[in-house]
Design an enzyme around this catalytic site. Structure first.
Site, PDB file in Angstrom:
ATOM      1  N   GLY A  57      -0.447  74.458   5.520  1.00 41.79           N
ATOM      2  CA  GLY A  57      -0.223  75.695   6.270  1.00 41.79           C
ATOM      3  C   GLY A  57       1.076  75.683   7.060  1.00 41.79           C
ATOM      4  O   GLY A  57       1.329  76.578   7.845  1.00 41.79           O
ATOM      5  N   CYS A  58       1.902  74.660   6.850  1.00 41.42           N
ATOM      6  CA  CYS A  58       3.215  74.636   7.497  1.00 41.42           C
ATOM      7  C   CYS A  58       4.265  74.894   6.432  1.00 41.42           C
ATOM      8  O   CYS A  58       4.181  74.359   5.329  1.00 41.42           O
ATOM      9  CB  CYS A  58       3.478  73.273   8.128  1.00 41.42           C
ATOM     10  N   ALA A  59       5.249  75.713   6.764  1.00 37.67           N
ATOM     11  CA  ALA A  59       6.304  76.023   5.811  1.00 37.67           C
ATOM     12  C   ALA A  59       7.140  74.781   5.511  1.00 37.67           C
ATOM     13  O   ALA A  59       7.495  74.511   4.372  1.00 37.67           O
ATOM     14  CB  ALA A  59       7.189  77.134   6.354  1.00 37.67           C
TER      15      ALA A  59
END
Length: 151
Positions: A57-59
């Site tokens: 969920g982190c770019a």
């Protein structure tokens, strides 16, 4: 050298970070300070850059490793982290400064997102980065819940 030995990071306390942040007037300086925090963080061992520690969920790529130590009756969290992006690494450092050394129940009652709002980070981060921060906080909370359940 087993790597289990916990060296203390050179990170300032969360209170110091907050007061330093408030002293900095513009966001250029605040971003620079965040990047600096990322550099002060205890390095994450190479073998901890693993899929298990990767935060979804982190770019950018983010890794968080939670070690749980028993201290008395309470499990205590010890965190290490890293990111391949400078500013995000600084955000990881901020969260580590906030959560490291807390008991699992203290960690669960810590309002990291409230702190990010208070520091003005919420509105100065891209939505992607804000989601990343939320994912990191959820990961830490989940590790704290698991530590409590296991104790």
């Amino acid at each position: 050298m087993s790597g289990r030995h916990h060296r203390f990071s050179m990170l300032p306390t969360i209170d110091e970070i907050v007061s330093n942040f408030e002293l900095l007037d513009d966001w250029e300086e605040r971003y620079r300070y965040l990047i600096e925090l990322g550099r002060m963080m205890e390095p994450l061992p190479d073998d901890a850059h693993s899929d298990v520690n990767k935060v979804q969920g982190c770019a950018s790529q983010v890794w968080l490793q939670t070690d749980v130590k028993s201290s008395g009756s309470q499990p205590v969290l010890h965190l290490l982290g890293d990111s391949d992006a400078h500013i995000v690494r600084g955000l990881v450092a901020l969260l580590i400064s906030l959560y490291d050394g807390k008991t699992a129940s203290e960690a669960l009652s810590t309002d990291a997102l409230g702190l990010f709002k208070e520091l003005g980070l919420s509105e100065h981060l891209t939505p992607q980065r804000s989601n990343g921060v939320r994912s990191m906080v959820e990961r830490i909370r989940r590790d704290a819940q698991m530590a409590l359940a296991a104790s």
